[in-house]
Every structure is written in C-alpha cells, then in structure tokens.
Design an enzyme around this catalytic site. Structure first.
Site, PDB file in Angstrom:
ATOM      1  N   HIS A  33     -72.166  22.343 -14.803  1.00 27.34           N
ATOM      2  CA  HIS A  33     -71.999  23.379 -13.572  1.00 27.34           C
ATOM      3  C   HIS A  33     -72.430  24.606 -14.031  1.00 27.34           C
ATOM      4  O   HIS A  33     -72.151  25.159 -15.258  1.00 27.34           O
ATOM      5  CB  HIS A  33     -70.553  23.404 -13.258  1.00 27.34           C
TER       6      HIS A  33
ATOM      7  N   CYS B 128     -66.147  23.986  -6.669  1.00 24.05           N
ATOM      8  CA  CYS B 128     -67.411  23.952  -7.635  1.00 24.05           C
ATOM      9  C   CYS B 128     -67.716  22.540  -8.258  1.00 24.05           C
ATOM     10  O   CYS B 128     -68.673  22.160  -8.808  1.00 24.05           O
ATOM     11  CB  CYS B 128     -67.428  25.010  -8.800  1.00 24.05           C
TER      12      CYS B 128
ATOM     13  N   ASN C 149     -74.081  31.292  -9.575  1.00 22.43           N
ATOM     14  CA  ASN C 149     -73.083  30.122  -9.268  1.00 22.43           C
ATOM     15  C   ASN C 149     -73.223  29.696  -7.808  1.00 22.43           C
ATOM     16  O   ASN C 149     -72.827  30.423  -6.990  1.00 22.43           O
ATOM     17  CB  ASN C 149     -71.888  30.318  -9.804  1.00 22.43           C
TER      18      ASN C 149
HETATM   19  C1  LIG Z   1     -65.986  37.481 -14.233  1.00 20.28           C
HETATM   20  C2  LIG Z   1     -66.562  37.433 -15.664  1.00 20.28           C
HETATM   21  C3  LIG Z   1     -68.161  37.554 -15.956  1.00 20.28           C
HETATM   22  C4  LIG Z   1     -66.007  38.599 -16.348  1.00 20.28           C
HETATM   23  O1  LIG Z   1     -66.557  39.167 -17.721  1.00 20.28           O
HETATM   24  P1  LIG Z   1     -65.120  39.603 -18.791  1.00 20.28           P
HETATM   25  O2  LIG Z   1     -66.021  39.586 -19.815  1.00 20.28           O
HETATM   26  O3  LIG Z   1     -64.080  38.434 -18.625  1.00 20.28           O
HETATM   27  O4  LIG Z   1     -64.722  40.920 -18.157  1.00 20.28           O
HETATM   28  P2  LIG Z   1     -63.597  41.446 -17.817  1.00 20.28           P
HETATM   29  O5  LIG Z   1     -63.168  40.651 -16.589  1.00 20.28           O
HETATM   30  O6  LIG Z   1     -62.588  41.439 -18.902  1.00 20.28           O
HETATM   31  O7  LIG Z   1     -63.989  42.666 -17.442  1.00 20.28           O
HETATM   32  C5  LIG Z   1     -64.563  43.779 -18.069  1.00 20.28           C
HETATM   33  C6  LIG Z   1     -64.627  45.022 -17.324  1.00 20.28           C
HETATM   34  O8  LIG Z   1     -65.818  44.744 -16.595  1.00 20.28           O
HETATM   35  C7  LIG Z   1     -65.649  45.312 -15.159  1.00 20.28           C
HETATM   36  N1  LIG Z   1     -66.446  44.392 -14.398  1.00 20.28           N
HETATM   37  C8  LIG Z   1     -66.125  43.421 -13.540  1.00 20.28           C
HETATM   38  N2  LIG Z   1     -67.176  43.075 -12.885  1.00 20.28           N
HETATM   39  C9  LIG Z   1     -68.304  43.936 -13.151  1.00 20.28           C
HETATM   40  C10 LIG Z   1     -69.574  44.252 -12.745  1.00 20.28           C
HETATM   41  N3  LIG Z   1     -70.205  43.401 -11.908  1.00 20.28           N
HETATM   42  N4  LIG Z   1     -70.342  45.159 -13.324  1.00 20.28           N
HETATM   43  C11 LIG Z   1     -69.887  45.892 -14.150  1.00 20.28           C
HETATM   44  N5  LIG Z   1     -68.610  45.952 -14.790  1.00 20.28           N
HETATM   45  C12 LIG Z   1     -67.695  44.935 -13.958  1.00 20.28           C
HETATM   46  C13 LIG Z   1     -64.101  45.002 -14.962  1.00 20.28           C
HETATM   47  O9  LIG Z   1     -63.733  45.775 -13.885  1.00 20.28           O
HETATM   48  C14 LIG Z   1     -63.545  45.516 -16.592  1.00 20.28           C
HETATM   49  O10 LIG Z   1     -63.314  46.832 -16.510  1.00 20.28           O
HETATM   50  P3  LIG Z   1     -62.061  47.427 -17.082  1.00 20.28           P
HETATM   51  O11 LIG Z   1     -62.086  46.936 -18.750  1.00 20.28           O
HETATM   52  O12 LIG Z   1     -62.193  48.875 -16.993  1.00 20.28           O
HETATM   53  O13 LIG Z   1     -60.964  46.775 -16.374  1.00 20.28           O
HETATM   54  C15 LIG Z   1     -65.779  36.349 -16.593  1.00 20.28           C
HETATM   55  O14 LIG Z   1     -64.479  36.623 -16.765  1.00 20.28           O
HETATM   56  C16 LIG Z   1     -66.056  35.015 -15.982  1.00 20.28           C
HETATM   57  O15 LIG Z   1     -67.331  34.605 -15.964  1.00 20.28           O
HETATM   58  N6  LIG Z   1     -65.296  34.141 -15.809  1.00 20.28           N
HETATM   59  C17 LIG Z   1     -65.118  32.674 -15.208  1.00 20.28           C
HETATM   60  C18 LIG Z   1     -65.825  33.095 -13.794  1.00 20.28           C
HETATM   61  C19 LIG Z   1     -66.142  31.631 -13.045  1.00 20.28           C
HETATM   62  O16 LIG Z   1     -66.908  31.307 -13.968  1.00 20.28           O
HETATM   63  N7  LIG Z   1     -65.939  31.499 -11.975  1.00 20.28           N
HETATM   64  C20 LIG Z   1     -66.349  30.441 -11.386  1.00 20.28           C
HETATM   65  C21 LIG Z   1     -65.712  29.162 -11.920  1.00 20.28           C
HETATM   66  S1  LIG Z   1     -66.361  27.848 -10.797  1.00 20.28           S
END
Ligand SMILES: CC(C)(COP(=O)(O)OP(=O)(O)OC[C@H]1O[C@@H](n2cnc3c(N)ncnc32)[C@H](O)[C@@H]1OP(=O)(O)O)[C@@H](O)C(=O)NCCC(=O)NCCS
Length: 323
Positions: A250, A113, A280
C-alpha cells in the site's frame, strides 16, 4: 484445483496533477516537509466530472483491454472503495451499467486502504467456490472529496485514482508453483477505529464528513501490523522473503514501506514504489502500483508477487500471487 489467475491489469488517473508546492499557498507546509516525511511529490485530483465510478470504469476498461476480454466475459465486479458516488446503490453496479454489462452481479466492499487486498481475497473465494469464472476487481477512490483542505496534517497525503485487475479461473496443482492467488491473511481490529476515520455518515450526521487522522498513532502501529500478516502469509505458503520477485505494498508513506521491507528482509530493488507519483489513493493504491510495474515490464508471467495494505479500522492484510 481451481486457482484465480491474473489475466490483466489497468489504471486510470484524473487529468489534474497537484504538486507539493501547490499546497504552499493553501496551508502552512512545504514541498520539503511533505517529501521528507512521506515520499510524496505529487498526486492526481479529480475534477467535477471525474468520479469514483468514471475512474473505476476507465480502469476496468484498461484491465479488460490488457486481458483481451470484453465486459461480456465477466461474471462479477467487486469494487473496493470508501468514496462511493452515492450512499447507495453500490458504485460497482454503476460501473457494471457503464460497461454495458447487464448479466452477472456487482457489489462494493469497504475496508478503506486495505480494500483491494480484501477484494482480491473475496474474488478468489468466489472463483474457487465456483460462483464466478472471471472477476473484475477494482479499487477506485476520490479521497479529495472527503479531505479537509484546511488541515495540513491530512490534505497533503491523499490523491484520487483507480486500478483494476481481471482474475480468471485456472487449473493448478495446489503447489506454490501454480499461477494465481496462492495465500493470504486478513485482519481487522475496531479498537483503533478513532485513529483514522471520516467524521460523518448516513446513520449519524447525515453528511458525508471529512477524513480525520492521528498520523503518529497510525504510523506507530503500521509496520508491526503489516509485517504480521506478511509473516502469516509466508508461513501459509511455506516461503521466505527471498522467494519473492516483487513486493507491492500500500502506498501511504515511503518511510512505512521502507521500514516494513527492511524488517521482513525484502531487498529494496524488489519493492514497487509509486507513492511519489500518486500519494495515498487508499483502495486504488495497490492496483495502481501493480499496473505501473506490469506496464513497465517489471512484473512478468511466473513472478511471485506480494500485495499488502493497511488502513482505517484498522484493517490490514496481505495476498501472495504468482503472476
Ligand atoms: C502524517 C505523518 C506524515 C506525519 O509525520 P510525523 O513525522 O509523524 O509528524 P508529526 O505528526 O509528529 O508532526 C510533526 C510536526 O509537523 C507538523 N505538520 C503536520 N503536517 C504538516 C504539514 N503538511 N506540513 C508541515 N508541518 C506539518 C505537525 O503539526 C507537527 O508540528 P508540532 O511538532 O509543532 O506539533 C506521519 O505520521 C504518517 O505518515 N503517519 C501515517 C499516516 C498514514 O499513512 N495514513 C494512512 C494509513 S492508510
């Protein structure tokens, strides 16, 4: 002194738009969960006939049109991508050929990215080193091809697209009043390589593989890393957040963008956000956001624009440009 000045920008997106609600029958998720956690509302997904090369070519043609130039005017193509058409040759060479360009040189650059920020920095060095006068810098991706469509924690986050920029050698005085690329900072740290990666490759599995991510871990590191390189860039240029006209980060997650801008003291109205429209798109996200803000008249000649990205590796970086 020589400065690398922006002559034009352009973008290309696949025809098909996939809304958050379109995932509801595929994996256990909802429009509300995706929008709240990420700010994403839709993304574009490439059809079989739309590839990293074809999208990159279309974005390149749009940037050339915007610059009033033709492929004959370009010496170098740097393509930032993690989703090349083939393992080799470089997709940049494919794009070079599609543009009917049979002079100069072209190569791919891989920093996930952060690719576009790395590519702008690289192009700037070629221009200032006298090896090229006009460089086409492209970010093009088809992440839909490396997504595990049964994994709700990743498949909802990414999209396909391409953005491009033409950089041209210009004269500057060495001050930050110059137009062009003014300062920047790049970083990487492979201790984080297993937090965001693709589980295949030519030298290991012999397959393309699928994207795997520990989302929470990425989130935890993102804001600190982003703000570090931006502060280093501010200090190299001798400016503060208040001097900026536009912040083009980004586009991975609206919460990361908001938290980074807040920590740096960048006013909300200076932040360009397109993650809602594109998801993204990895190396394409910054040039896609740039072309939206240039096309709608927000970014104008003379504006001070800060680009930033962070991605797998981890890699991260920032570049300051006077438009
Ligand atoms: C991926 C992201 C959106 C998840 O959000 P979060 O608030 O951290 O959520 P968590 O990972 O803590 O997950 C919370 C719950 O939602 C669930 N969940 C994950 N994806 C889901 C989806 N698409 N729909 C519904 N629930 C989802 C998880 O399984 C978890 O359930 P659990 O509590 O029963 O285990 C967030 O961590 C994020 O944006 N991270 C950075 C990713 C990124 O930017 N990557 C690219 C970098 S270049």
């Amino acid at each position: 002194m020589i400065r690398s000045v922006v002559r034009g920008t352009g973008a290309a997106l696949p025809r098909r738009i996939m809304k958050n609600a379109d995932f509801e029958g595929m994996v256990e998720t909802s429009d509300e969960w995706i929008a709240q956690r990420t700010g994403i509302r839709q993304r574009h997904i490439a059809a079989d006939d739309e590839t990293t090369a074809s999208l990159g070519e279309a974005a390149a043609r749009a940037a050339l049109d915007n610059a009033g130039l033709t492929p004959d005017d370009i010496d170098l193509i740097v393509l930032a991508t993690s989703t090349p058409n083939n393992t080799f040759p470089a997709t940049a060479v494919d794009i070079q050929n599609r543009l009917g360009m049979h002079h100069g040189f072209a190569f791919d650059l891989q920093a996930v990215c952060s690719g576009f920020v790395y590519a702008v920095t690289t192009a700037d060095l070629y221009i200032r080193g006298g090896l090229a006068k006009r460089v086409l810098v492209i970010g093009s991706e088809t992440f839909s091809r490396i997504l595990d469509w049964s994994d709700r924690s990743t498949c909802v986050l990414f999209g396909d697209g391409a953005g491009a920029m033409v950089l041209e050698a210009g004269e500057g005085t060495g001050s930050i009043a110059d137009r062009g690329v003014l300062a920047g900072s790049l970083r990487s740290d492979g201790t984080h390589k297993d937090k965001l990666f693709v589980d295949g490759g030519p030298s290991t599995t012999g397959t393309v593989g699928y994207l795997r991510m520990e989302g929470r871990e990425v989130f935890k590191h993102a804001v600190g890393m982003i703000t570090d390189v931006i502060e280093a860039t501010f200090s190299a240029a001798g400016i503060t957040a208040e001097d900026l006209d536009w912040f083009v980060p980004h586009q991975a997650n609206k919460r990361i963008i908001d938290a980074s801008a807040k920590k740096l003291g960048i006013a909300e109205q200076k932040v360009v956000v397109t993650v809602d429209l594109h998801g993204n798109t990895s190396a394409a996200s910054v040039p896609l956001a740039l072309s939206v803000a240039v096309a709608d008249g927000r970014i104008k000649k003379g504006d001070l624009v800060l680009l930033e990205a962070m991605g797998g590796g981890f890699t991260w970086g920032a570049v300051l440009v006077r438009w």
